[in-house]
Enzyme design. Structure first.
Site, PDB file in Angstrom:
ATOM      1  N   ASP A 186       0.900  -1.144   0.000  1.00  0.00           N
ATOM      2  CA  ASP A 186       0.000   0.000   0.000  1.00  0.00           C
ATOM      3  C   ASP A 186       0.940   1.195   0.000  1.00  0.00           C
ATOM      4  O   ASP A 186       1.524   1.525   1.026  1.00  0.00           O
ATOM      5  CB  ASP A 186      -0.875   0.016   1.265  1.00  0.00           C
ATOM      6  CG  ASP A 186      -1.838   1.192   1.254  1.00  0.00           C
ATOM      7  OD1 ASP A 186      -1.531   2.199   0.592  1.00  0.00           O
ATOM      8  OD2 ASP A 186      -2.892   1.112   1.916  1.00  0.00           O
ATOM      9  N   HIS A 187       1.119   1.816  -1.174  1.00  0.00           N
ATOM     10  CA  HIS A 187       2.210   2.795  -1.300  1.00  0.00           C
ATOM     11  C   HIS A 187       2.045   3.989  -0.362  1.00  0.00           C
ATOM     12  O   HIS A 187       3.004   4.670  -0.045  1.00  0.00           O
ATOM     13  CB  HIS A 187       2.389   3.249  -2.754  1.00  0.00           C
ATOM     14  CG  HIS A 187       1.353   4.220  -3.209  1.00  0.00           C
ATOM     15  ND1 HIS A 187       0.146   3.825  -3.710  1.00  0.00           N
ATOM     16  CD2 HIS A 187       1.342   5.563  -3.221  1.00  0.00           C
ATOM     17  CE1 HIS A 187      -0.564   4.885  -4.009  1.00  0.00           C
ATOM     18  NE2 HIS A 187       0.127   5.952  -3.732  1.00  0.00           N
ATOM     19  N   HIS A 249      -5.965   2.711   1.499  1.00  0.00           N
ATOM     20  CA  HIS A 249      -5.197   3.881   1.941  1.00  0.00           C
ATOM     21  C   HIS A 249      -5.821   4.587   3.153  1.00  0.00           C
ATOM     22  O   HIS A 249      -5.153   4.853   4.150  1.00  0.00           O
ATOM     23  CB  HIS A 249      -5.062   4.910   0.820  1.00  0.00           C
ATOM     24  CG  HIS A 249      -4.523   4.350  -0.449  1.00  0.00           C
ATOM     25  ND1 HIS A 249      -3.505   3.431  -0.479  1.00  0.00           N
ATOM     26  CD2 HIS A 249      -4.843   4.581  -1.747  1.00  0.00           C
ATOM     27  CE1 HIS A 249      -3.231   3.121  -1.745  1.00  0.00           C
ATOM     28  NE2 HIS A 249      -4.038   3.796  -2.520  1.00  0.00           N
TER      29      HIS A 249
END
Ligand code: NAP
Length: 505
Positions: A186-187, A249
């Site tokens: 999950d960047h 996110h």
């Protein structure tokens, strides 16, 4: 979250989707910048793959053009590129073809023989999610994934389409790999400001006594985008804002705000505390979905003087689409720390501006001692964690305005990255790729976390699927979303905060 440059062992980095957009925009520039900053070992090789027929030279040319266009450090310098380039290789491969994996194995062995050392191998799945199972299976069946100490597999977003598919994918990965080999990206978790939430909370004594239901009134998490869906309708129409943003996110940001202090900063301790939050979050009944959630879809409008199409008019879009491009949800975390404190989350496309901001609103003072006329300018304390584009932590407090009368004013105590540090912050992907090479899973999602997040959003997804929205599109481009989103929070006596202004978009 790496701490020492010397610990990366000889590494082969296999990128499935080497010819794709993610590699061009994020992975290749991140690897180049890690090389530039001296993080990569001498014994390092990248193997890009795809069906497109390319020679090593042509692939290197392509990546150079991508790096020149997308790297945060600008165009690659000739000398550095000349040193980086020989590390890059290309192999034509169809992921469905088992023979390709034998060829990967052969090339990896060649590197090991050349280096006279065993290599860590990272398989990065930068391809459409439908290929995750076949690639994982083929790696395992070709005996390329057996050593849990040396082999890692990185899975891009989206991880599953709903709870059942996420469980299925976890099950399949679990058959072939140990959990400590699986890196679910999950960047958002690699962003500097996001990592700093933990530093801010757990390396200071100041906040902890206030960080609970006794002092915090409510929390807002907004991740807004000015861009529309563009030419990604094909993917987005099957996803929507809840799946694309909230399930991963925004819930991860919520976890960082709400988690208990971990006993130490190791991957499993941190992830245990985060999954505790997801498990403590209140599940919605269908009735509560109606009361606590809002969805929207953008219509056409004007942004900065340009006419922009509505979602249903975008390229290849379904003109009758029921997919939400905006979602707002009021969550509660049912535990001792947070009982009764609402967490309002919102995200959307084609909104007035792009920003990711967490705002923590503290309760009002228990007794107001100043003359009544000063009450007008009295505001509750607010902590504003701005993740992007501005990177700052801002504490809003009350102070006396200069002058002979007693008037109050809100002033900001600001920690601003640009003003405090001269070095450029690394991109999230640099942090995360380095962590995969170092074997640090702290910033990656564990299987149970992903499932807990899906479990939480499933009642909303199911309810929205069953009830076609009658009023889409219900917000225009350049707005802050549908009016009902204001009502969601206004019912509790609050309003969405104006996001902090920044010269950057
Ligand atoms: P993309 O531009 O469409 O690239 C897809 C890649 O898959 C291409 O390199 C393509 O190579 C390869 N491919 C397709 N079928 C193949 C096959 N049968 N065998 C071998 N290779 C095959 O997609 P993307 O935007 O890079 O996205 C990749 C993944 O990252 C997706 O899961 C996406 O959700 C995720 N992601 C992307 C971004 C982003 O900014 N792009 C951001 C976050 C997450 P050939 O055409 O050469 O075969």
């Amino acid at each position: 979250m790496s701490t020492a440059k010397s610990t990366i062992e000889p590494t082969v980095f296999v990128i499935f989707g080497g010819t794709g957009d993610l590699n061009a925009r994020k992975l290749a520039p991140a690897l180049y910048n890690l090389f530039l900053d001296g993080w990569l070992p001498e014994q390092f090789a990248i193997i890009g793959t795809g069906r497109t027929s390319l020679t090593d030279e042509a692939f290197r040319e392509k990546l150079l053009a991508d790096i020149n266009q997308f790297s945060r450090t600008g165009k690659a310098e000739k000398e550095t590129w000349a040193k980086f380039m020989p590390h890059i290789h290309y192999q034509v491969a169809d992921v469905k073809n088992a023979a390709s994996y034998t060829e990967f194995g052969r090339r990896i062995t060649e590197f090991e023989q050349e280096w006279k050392a065993p290599a860590n191998v990272i398989y990065y799945l930068a391809v459409a999610p439908e290929f995750f199972p076949i690639i994982a299976t083929n790696i395992a069946q070709s005996k390329l994934g057996a050593d849990p100490e040396r082999i890692r597999i990185v899975i891009e977003k989206p991880f599953g389409h709903d709870l059942a598919s996420a469980k299925e994918l976890n099950h399949l990965l679990g058959q072939h790999f140990n959990e400590r080999q699986i890196y679910r990206i999950d960047h958002y978790l690699g962003k500097e400001t996001v990592q700093n939430i933990m530093a801010f909370r757990f390396a200071n004594t100041l906040m902890e006594p206030l960080w609970n239901r006794n002092y915090i009134e409510h929390v807002q998490i907004s991740v807004t985008e000015q861009l529309g869906v563009g030419d990604r309708s094909g993917y987005y129409d099957g996803a929507g804002a809840l799946r694309d943003m909230i399930q991963n996110h925004l819930l991860q940001l919520l976890c960082l705000v709400a988690m208990e202090p971990p006993v130490n900063f190791t991957a499993d301790e941190v992830r245990n505390r985060k999954v505790d939050v997801l498990r403590a979050m209140r599940r919605f009944t269908p009735e509560e979905v109606r009361e606590s959630t809002v969805r929207g879809q953008y219509g056409s409008g004007w942004i900065e003087g340009k006419k922009v199409p509505g979602y249903r008019e975008e390229k290849d879009a379904n003109p009758k689409s029921n997919t939400e491009t905006f979602a707002a949800v009021k969550f509660f975390v049912d535990n001792w720390r947070w009982q009764g404190v609402p967490f309002y989350l919102r995200t959307g496309k084609r909104l007035h501006r792009s920003a990711s901001v967490i705002t923590i609103q503290f309760k009002d003072v228990p007794h107001f001692i100043f003359p009544p006329e000063t009450a007008e300018s009295q505001h509750q304390n607010r902590l504003i964690i701005s993740i992007q584009p501005e990177m700052s932590i801002r504490l809003q407090v009350q102070a006396k305005r200069p002058g002979l009368d007693m008037m109050l004013n809100t002033v900001d105590m600001v920690f601003d990255y640009d003003g405090t540090y001269t070095t450029q912050a690394p991109e999230a992907y640099e942090t995360l790729l380095l962590d995969t090479m170092m074997g640090d899973q702290t910033l990656f999602m564990r299987g149970d976390q992903v499932e807990a997040a899906w479990d939480l959003v499933m009642p909303i997804l199911n309810s929205w699927q069953q009830r076609t929205s009658q009023n889409f599109p219900n917000y225009s481009a350049d707005s802050w979303g549908p009016e009902v989103a204001e009502a969601l929070i206004a019912r509790d006596g609050f309003h969405w905060f104006t996001l902090p202004l920044s010269p950057k978009k």
